[in-house]
Design an enzyme around this catalytic site. Structure first.
Site, mmCIF file in Angstrom:
data_model
loop_
_atom_site.group_PDB
_atom_site.id
_atom_site.type_symbol
_atom_site.label_atom_id
_atom_site.label_comp_id
_atom_site.label_asym_id
_atom_site.label_seq_id
_atom_site.Cartn_x
_atom_site.Cartn_y
_atom_site.Cartn_z
ATOM 1 N N LEU A 201 0.866 -1.180 0.000
ATOM 2 C CA LEU A 201 0.000 0.000 0.000
ATOM 3 C C LEU A 201 0.902 1.229 0.000
ATOM 4 O O LEU A 201 1.901 1.277 0.726
ATOM 5 C CB LEU A 201 -0.882 0.033 1.248
ATOM 6 C CG LEU A 201 -2.200 -0.738 1.235
ATOM 7 C CD1 LEU A 201 -2.870 -0.631 2.604
ATOM 8 C CD2 LEU A 201 -3.145 -0.231 0.159
ATOM 9 N N ASP A 202 0.571 2.238 -0.801
ATOM 10 C CA ASP A 202 1.346 3.471 -0.813
ATOM 11 C C ASP A 202 1.329 4.133 0.572
ATOM 12 O O ASP A 202 0.376 3.940 1.344
ATOM 13 C CB ASP A 202 0.754 4.465 -1.820
ATOM 14 C CG ASP A 202 0.924 3.999 -3.258
ATOM 15 O OD1 ASP A 202 1.846 3.203 -3.507
ATOM 16 O OD2 ASP A 202 0.138 4.438 -4.116
#
Length: 306
Positions: free
Chosen positions: A48-49
């Site tokens: 996930l960013d």
């Protein structure tokens, strides 16, 4: 001067459904969870960013053997878009590099979402962890280098508009693996004839797990070790979508010694991993069914009885 003693690590096996906070990379969140559990080994099931929050399954110990089977899973997100502005990164972490009309009507936005639903092709963004010659694309992007990327086949199963007050839009997206929501938001805007970037992103589902099953780092810190351990899901939680069979102990022993026990069952799928359990319900691991031989071949096996 005394050097502080290192915290002793321990064997931990299981799956933690972590609610990743904003601002932390997936790896940093993983390492924080690993330290809380004093786990010898840990891994996650897809990045996930830092901007993104939400569901991040963290695998400890033996569960890491099965993490890859979640990478191919469908996912769901809640995304917040700002229309009329293009960002250098496609999200709020970048600089605004262009502007266009933001007086979008709900009908225009709905039509664009409908047009982007279904089987589509998507070009991955430069600010992504995809590798080129061994380095992630975002390292090139930070130096102003653009690498040509091939379009990928993905599926957007549904886009539901949760909130719309231009220039702000909030959407729920259900999609296949490999989907970049920042690119989807840009493509929605492009269909209208404007720009957009993400201001928030939250992963709400993956592989049957949901956001309401997750635990924050703060909540985990407030628990003692036994309470934290009680939150872990078993290793086979990662592969519940796969078919399963129960084997007699002699067949289980053969698998563990690298042999291929006979198993006659025309109903078993080929080219699909099979969950293997012992007669007492213990998860043994995954095996391939060799239909032409009527035998089972070990793929990934547990090496613990816990």
């Amino acid at each position: 001067m005394n050097t502080p003693a290192k915290t002793a690590k321990r064997p931990v096996n299981g799956v933690l459904l972590l609610d990743k906070p904003q601002g932390l990379s997936s790896n940093t969140a993983l390492q924080k969870a690993r330290r809380l559990y004093r786990a010898e080994k840990a891994g996650h099931t897809g990045v996930l960013d830092p901007l993104a929050t939400g569901l991040l399954p963290v695998c400890f110990g033996e569960a890491t053997k099965f993490a890859q089977y979640l990478l191919d899973a469908d996912k769901a997100y809640t995304a917040t878009l700002k229309l009329g502005e293009a960002s250098s990164t496609g999200d709020a972490e970048g600089e605004i590099i262009d502007t266009a009309r933001s007086d979008i009507s709900l009908t225009e936005f709905q039509d664009a979402c409908t047009a982007l639903t279904g089987a589509i092709r998507q070009v991955p963004p430069m600010f992504s962890a995809l590798k080129h010659e061994g380095k992630p694309l975002y390292e090139y992007a930070r130096k102003g280098i653009v690498i040509e990327r091939k379009a990928r086949d993905i599926t957007i199963y549904a886009i539901n508009i949760r909130e719309f007050t231009a220039p702000k839009a909030v959407i729920d997206v259900r999609c296949s693996k490999g989907t970049y929501i920042r690119t989807l938001s840009e493509d929605i805007a492009k269909h209208i004839g404007t720009f957009a970037h993400l201001t928030a992103l939250r992963r709400t589902e993956t592989a049957g797990f949901a956001i309401d099953q997750t635990h924050t780092l703060e909540a985990l810190e407030a628990l003692n070790e036994a309470e934290r351990d009680a939150l872990l899901l078993p290793c086979d939680a990662l592969v519940q979508h796969l078919p399963h069979i129960t084997l007699a102990e002699n067949a289980v022993t053969m698998l563990k010694f690298g042999q291929q026990p006979a198993f006659k069952n025309s109903g078993l799928p080929t080219n699909t991993p099979i969950r293997i359990y012992s007669e007492n319900g213990e998860f043994i691991g995954l095996a391939d069914y060799l239909a032409d031989k009527g035998r089972l071949k070990a793929l990934r096996l547990m090496n613990t009885t816990s």
